[in-house]
Design a protein around this motif. Structure first.
Motif, mmCIF file in Angstrom:
data_model
loop_
_atom_site.group_PDB
_atom_site.id
_atom_site.type_symbol
_atom_site.label_atom_id
_atom_site.label_comp_id
_atom_site.label_asym_id
_atom_site.label_seq_id
_atom_site.Cartn_x
_atom_site.Cartn_y
_atom_site.Cartn_z
ATOM 1 N N THR B 83 -1.019 -6.547 6.852
ATOM 2 C CA THR B 83 -0.854 -5.208 6.389
ATOM 3 C C THR B 83 -1.052 -4.108 7.349
ATOM 4 O O THR B 83 -0.133 -3.178 7.286
ATOM 5 C CB THR B 83 -2.083 -5.022 5.462
ATOM 6 O OG1 THR B 83 -3.289 -5.670 5.879
ATOM 7 C CG2 THR B 83 -1.701 -5.906 4.133
ATOM 8 N N ARG B 87 1.967 -1.308 7.516
ATOM 9 C CA ARG B 87 1.766 0.007 7.576
ATOM 10 C C ARG B 87 2.466 0.810 8.768
ATOM 11 O O ARG B 87 2.863 1.869 8.728
ATOM 12 C CB ARG B 87 0.312 0.309 7.410
ATOM 13 C CG ARG B 87 -0.074 0.961 6.141
ATOM 14 C CD ARG B 87 -1.610 0.821 6.017
ATOM 15 N NE ARG B 87 -2.172 1.351 6.718
ATOM 16 C CZ ARG B 87 -3.415 2.429 6.508
ATOM 17 N NH1 ARG B 87 -3.780 2.475 5.270
ATOM 18 N NH2 ARG B 87 -4.001 3.024 7.330
ATOM 19 N N MET C 74 -3.096 -9.344 -3.519
ATOM 20 C CA MET C 74 -3.367 -7.894 -3.175
ATOM 21 C C MET C 74 -2.303 -7.604 -1.657
ATOM 22 O O MET C 74 -1.678 -6.441 -1.842
ATOM 23 C CB MET C 74 -4.599 -7.572 -2.704
ATOM 24 C CG MET C 74 -5.726 -7.914 -3.760
ATOM 25 S SD MET C 74 -6.002 -6.369 -5.014
ATOM 26 C CE MET C 74 -6.406 -5.228 -4.109
ATOM 27 N N ALA C 75 -2.505 -8.424 -1.040
ATOM 28 C CA ALA C 75 -1.680 -8.279 0.202
ATOM 29 C C ALA C 75 -0.046 -8.177 -0.027
ATOM 30 O O ALA C 75 0.449 -7.317 0.608
ATOM 31 C CB ALA C 75 -1.865 -9.497 1.165
ATOM 32 N N ARG C 78 0.626 -4.882 -1.265
ATOM 33 C CA ARG C 78 0.480 -3.746 -0.356
ATOM 34 C C ARG C 78 2.044 -3.775 0.493
ATOM 35 O O ARG C 78 2.575 -2.679 0.936
ATOM 36 C CB ARG C 78 -0.389 -4.064 0.634
ATOM 37 C CG ARG C 78 -1.712 -3.500 0.493
ATOM 38 C CD ARG C 78 -2.866 -3.968 0.934
ATOM 39 N NE ARG C 78 -4.108 -3.472 0.678
ATOM 40 C CZ ARG C 78 -4.809 -3.066 1.394
ATOM 41 N NH1 ARG C 78 -4.810 -2.948 2.823
ATOM 42 N NH2 ARG C 78 -5.897 -2.364 0.815
ATOM 43 N N ARG C 81 4.570 -2.207 -1.615
ATOM 44 C CA ARG C 81 4.625 -0.631 -1.344
ATOM 45 C C ARG C 81 4.926 -0.273 -0.062
ATOM 46 O O ARG C 81 5.243 0.925 0.124
ATOM 47 C CB ARG C 81 3.127 -0.237 -1.880
ATOM 48 C CG ARG C 81 3.006 0.029 -3.325
ATOM 49 C CD ARG C 81 1.682 0.502 -3.824
ATOM 50 N NE ARG C 81 0.559 -0.203 -3.113
ATOM 51 C CZ ARG C 81 0.180 -1.230 -3.781
ATOM 52 N NH1 ARG C 81 0.802 -1.797 -4.704
ATOM 53 N NH2 ARG C 81 -0.853 -1.908 -3.076
ATOM 54 N N ALA C 82 4.594 -1.062 1.132
ATOM 55 C CA ALA C 82 4.986 -0.370 2.378
ATOM 56 C C ALA C 82 6.484 -0.954 2.663
ATOM 57 O O ALA C 82 7.109 -0.701 3.579
ATOM 58 C CB ALA C 82 4.082 -1.228 3.545
ATOM 59 N N PRO C 176 -9.075 -0.421 -0.721
ATOM 60 C CA PRO C 176 -8.173 0.656 -1.171
ATOM 61 C C PRO C 176 -8.768 1.660 -2.331
ATOM 62 O O PRO C 176 -8.034 2.324 -2.683
ATOM 63 C CB PRO C 176 -6.928 -0.343 -2.012
ATOM 64 C CG PRO C 176 -7.858 -1.558 -2.285
ATOM 65 C CD PRO C 176 -8.911 -1.698 -1.290
ATOM 66 N N GLU C 306 -10.035 2.773 4.449
ATOM 67 C CA GLU C 306 -8.646 3.177 4.218
ATOM 68 C C GLU C 306 -8.612 4.493 3.564
ATOM 69 O O GLU C 306 -9.742 4.560 2.859
ATOM 70 C CB GLU C 306 -7.990 2.039 3.248
ATOM 71 C CG GLU C 306 -6.513 1.566 3.648
ATOM 72 C CD GLU C 306 -6.205 0.730 2.845
ATOM 73 O OE1 GLU C 306 -5.155 1.093 2.077
ATOM 74 O OE2 GLU C 306 -6.563 -0.426 2.775
ATOM 75 N N ALA E 79 -2.758 -5.328 -8.006
ATOM 76 C CA ALA E 79 -1.396 -5.326 -7.042
ATOM 77 C C ALA E 79 -0.361 -4.782 -7.648
ATOM 78 O O ALA E 79 0.372 -4.262 -7.175
ATOM 79 C CB ALA E 79 -1.322 -6.744 -6.472
ATOM 80 N N ASP E 83 -0.733 2.139 -7.317
ATOM 81 C CA ASP E 83 -1.280 2.229 -5.788
ATOM 82 C C ASP E 83 -2.011 1.115 -5.401
ATOM 83 O O ASP E 83 -2.656 1.152 -4.481
ATOM 84 C CB ASP E 83 -2.261 3.294 -5.866
ATOM 85 C CG ASP E 83 -3.630 3.314 -6.730
ATOM 86 O OD1 ASP E 83 -3.750 2.385 -7.511
ATOM 87 O OD2 ASP E 83 -4.344 3.919 -6.564
ATOM 88 N N GLY E 84 -1.951 -0.002 -6.208
ATOM 89 C CA GLY E 84 -2.515 -1.192 -5.660
ATOM 90 C C GLY E 84 -4.025 -1.278 -6.048
ATOM 91 O O GLY E 84 -4.668 -2.280 -5.491
#
Lengths: 98, 101, 313, 161, 103
Positions: B83, B87, C74-75, C78, C81-82, C176, C306, E79, E83-84
């Motif tokens: 991650t 990013r 969760m990864a 992410r 979203r990235a 997060p 974060e 998830a 915003d996760g």
């Protein structure tokens, strides 16, 4: 012959449990949309687990095993009621995505 | 063939599948999955070896439990690295891999 | 007849596990692969129970299907979203398949040809271990060195993960910044589950001396409970510098080390438990380790500090 | 400490002590540990879920069998639809305004999800979103009846802030 | 009895295989996730029967799985939130008919 009766109860109840599990899976495969499928899964499965637990209970040796079986079912119901609502809501937000 | 052999061979198969996943995928998160398949396949193989006599040999069991926990810690570290990479670069594949593909 | 069904059961388990693993490595799409991996962990837990290795089944069920599942989902979110979700099709398939197949073939050969190793007889040492669950005795007594080092490895992994934080975010809370609607479904669930989880986790550790359970199994359950409370927005994730959490992280390895040294003083040798102290020392180390394992595993899932991007939408 | 909190703590102590007794199966050493674990659990539980509207236990004992019967009916209903070749479905959504508190609304949603033909999807403000399998079966009435039953489980004490 | 319980477990595993098919085809993420949930419940059923068949210690494992049955699904809804880290209930229901009553 109480032994025999308990065995018969186990056989009948676990059989019914299996039927409900199969119904849940058939619904999951056949039902046309996400929400209907969620119905099938939540209701049929937990009933199936309930019958399996009940059937297993007739083979228990003491009351603590019975109580543990009950606790397992109660926790599974709590999880099912929560997951059904959360996943339905997430699906509502996500509809059409992916 | 005994049931135990079936499970040991399943473990052997899992290791092969995991190695395939590790080598063939550029997406790093899928490599983490491959790595975990190799790990749990090894555990299953090892555990089946320890279950050839009853009761199940506790020494492999204890080692497998520690193994599962350490593999999880390694996966968590790997996921955090991925991650962080995503990013920073917007990619979850290694640089040379994305050039080749 | 029943014997044939017995084998049939093992065949069914093996086939299902191989099928889920295959789907996890071969199919396109990251989300699908992750979900297959979660079901794979569940099936593996069933197989361990089938083998009679209930302690392993517990660890695999909680970690494989629970914690790793949350971690990977969760990864995946992410990465989406990235904008890094790209999953290029597998390349060099043939070479990779050959490599995998040859290792599998070698292991199959080994299984059928190599002789059964000599089994170590644990009957005599078990009597002196003070506990009745042999898995616990191996973990905390016979192979205590392994377990001590493992608890330190876990800590090292967590520190390594924290090192990935950006400088500007070092003082932000870990993870997060979970939040949930107050009075919503998730929040209510998060209020109901932890008490039951606490009872069950503590019981697992305590019962682990004589039956299925132990520090690792109980610790993973408690880690999952901590995580549920955090995800439901009820427990705030700490910052890296929080002293109470540092103490919780170091408590287990610390007590383990001190107990090991104390054993020299009572005439055992480092980490060698004399029979008369074995039970109380084992239980003490277990209790301390459980706390540290629970906190470490939960924080490993939560991730590095974060910058929080504000609540909701 | 208010009377409501006292009462809730007694209820919860009984429940958790029972769970601990089941797990430790009457081992005397376990009962000593229980003297520490059970109060700790009750404390955690009260911290997480402060008691507001006390449950009426006797109404709960009446409600539980009705819920069990309902969930059996739910399972049978869904199994019938799944196995029927024609698969009679007419799915749709209901928005049901609620007067219930937060916890009761979530509990209602969970129960509805196990009852015939209804599935909750959380709430929007205080409006419960319910997906129904068959709009022809007048699901609205069943939902309202269930809501009234849940509402009757707690004392109508003033809802805390 | 042993024979029958083996049969039931095999039946449960067959039902589980059907759910795996739904994980494979999806199409929505929620479909895959709920199929995984079904597999979890079925797994608890299998463990309960293994407890009768082999050793009641298997109930300890079933209890752990039941306690954490909702874990993966919670990870999923987190998830899937914007915003996760959130909760799907925080937002209005989304682009659907649920907003204006009936389909």
């Amino acid at each position: 012959m109480p032994e025999g009766l308990a065995d018969i109860a186990t056989i009948v109840l676990t059989g019914i449990g299996l039927v409900f599990f199969l119904a849940g899976t058939v619904g999951l495969i056949r039902f046309p949309d996400v929400f209907s499928r969620l119905h099938a899964l939540t209701k049929a499965d937990n009933l199936g687990l309930g019958f399996i637990v009940l059937g297993a209970g007739f083979q228990a040796d003491d009351w603590t095993q019975l109580a543990k079986l009950g606790l397992i079912w109660a926790l599974a119901l709590l999880a099912a009621g929560t997951v059904a609502q959360l996943v339905a809501r997430a699906a509502l937000r996500q509809e059409g995505r992916e | 063939m005994s049931g135990l052999s079936v499970l040991a061979l399943t473990g052997a198969g899992l290791i092969g599948l995991g190695i395939y996943g590790l080598l063939a995928h550029a997406q790093l998160l899928r490599r983490v999955i491959g790595f975990n398949l190799v790990g749990s396949g090894l555990f299953l193989f090892f555990g089946a070896a320890g279950a050839r006599e009853m009761p199940v040999d506790p020494i492999p069991q204890a080692l497998i439990i520690t193994g599962i926990v350490v593999a999880f810690a390694a996966s968590a570290l790997a996921v955090a690295l991925i991650t962080a990479l995503a990013r920073a670069t917007g990619r979850a594949t290694l640089p040379e891999e994305s050039e080749r593909s | 007849m029943t014997l044939a069904l017995d084998l049939g059961l093992d065949l069914a388990f093996g086939a299902l596990i191989l099928a889920t693993a295959l789907a996890a490595v071969a199919g396109q799409g990251l989300f699908r692969a992750v979900v297959f991996f979660i079901t794979y962990g569940l099936l593996l837990a069933l197989v361990w129970a089938r083998l009679g290795a209930y302690d392993v089944a517990l660890a695999e069920g909680v970690i494989g299907a629970g914690l790793t599942g949350v971690l990977l989902l969760m990864a995946q979110g992410r990465l989406r979203r990235a904008d890094a979700l790209a999953d290029p099709p597998a390349r060099g398939k043939l070479a990779a398949a050959l490599a995998g197949a040859s290792v599998t073939a070698a292991l199959v050969w080994a299984w059928f040809t190599l002789p059964l190793p000599q089994r170590i007889d644990l009957d005599a040492p078990m009597a002196a271990s003070g506990v009745e669950n042999p898995v616990t005795a191996v973990l905390l007594n016979f192979r205590a060195w392994d377990t001590l080092l493992e608890s330190i490895v876990l800590l090292a992994a967590l520190v390594g993960l924290w090192m990935l934080a950006r400088d500007a975010e070092w003082r932000a809370p870990l993870g997060p910044g979970f939040h949930a609607r107050a009075g919503g479904v998730l929040s209510v669930f998060g209020r109901l589950l932890p008490p039951v989880g606490l009872i069950y986790g503590v019981w697992l550790v305590w019962a682990g001396a004589d039956q299925t359970g132990g520090a690792f199994q109980g610790g993973t359950v408690l880690a999952a409970v901590i995580l549920v409370a955090m995800m439901a927005g009820l427990a705030r994730a700490p910052r890296v510098g929080a002293p109470a959490w540092h103490a919780a992280l170091a408590f287990g390895p610390g007590v383990f080390l001190l107990a090991g040294i104390a054993m020299i003083a009572v005439g055992g040798g480092f980490l060698t438990l004399p029979p008369e102290f074995a039970k109380p020392v084992t239980v003490t180390i277990e209790a301390a380790l459980t706390l540290s394992i629970a906190v470490t595993l939960a924080l490993l899932v939560v991730g590095p500090p974060e910058q929080q991007n504000g609540g909701g939408t | 400490m208010s009377r409501v909190t006292m009462k809730a703590m007694i209820h919860r102590t009984v429940v958790f002590a029972l769970i601990w007794a089941v797990l430790s199966a009457g081992d005397p050493a376990g009962q000593v540990l229980g003297l520490i674990v059970v109060p700790a659990t009750v404390w955690l539980s009260v911290a997480l879920l402060p008691a507001r509207n006390p449950l009426k236990l006797w109404r709960l004992t009446g409600h539980t069998p009705r819920f069990l019967v309902g969930s059996v009916a739910g399972g049978v209903d869904v199994a019938r639809r799944a196995f029927a070749p024609s698969m009679p479905l007419n799915p749709g959504w209901l928005r049901v305004p609620m007067q219930l508190g937060d916890g009761a609304r979530v509990a209602l949603g969970a129960e509805l999800s196990l009852m015939p033909g209804t599935l909750a999807a959380g709430s929007d403000g205080s409006v419960l979103l319910v997906h129904v399998l068959d709009l022809d079966a007048e699901p609205g009435r069943a939902v309202e009846a269930q809501a009234a039953e849940i509402a009757a489980l707690t004392d109508p004490a003033p809802e805390g802030p | 009895m042993t024979f029958w319980l083996h049969l039931i477990i095999l039946g449960l595993l067959g039902s589980l295989a059907g759910a795996l098919w739904r994980v494979w085809v999806g199409p929505a993420q929620a479909d895959r996730m709920m199929a995984a949930q079904l597999i979890g419940t079925t797994g608890i059923g299998v463990l309960v029967l293994l407890a009768v068949l082999q050793d009641w210690a298997a109930l300890t494992v079933a209890l752990a799985l039941a306690l954490l049955a909702a874990m993966a699904a919670i990870g999923f809804v987190k998830a899937a939130s914007s915003d996760g880290a959130g909760d799907p209930e925080e937002c209005a229901p989304g682009p659907t008919d649920a907003r204006d009553g009936q389909r």
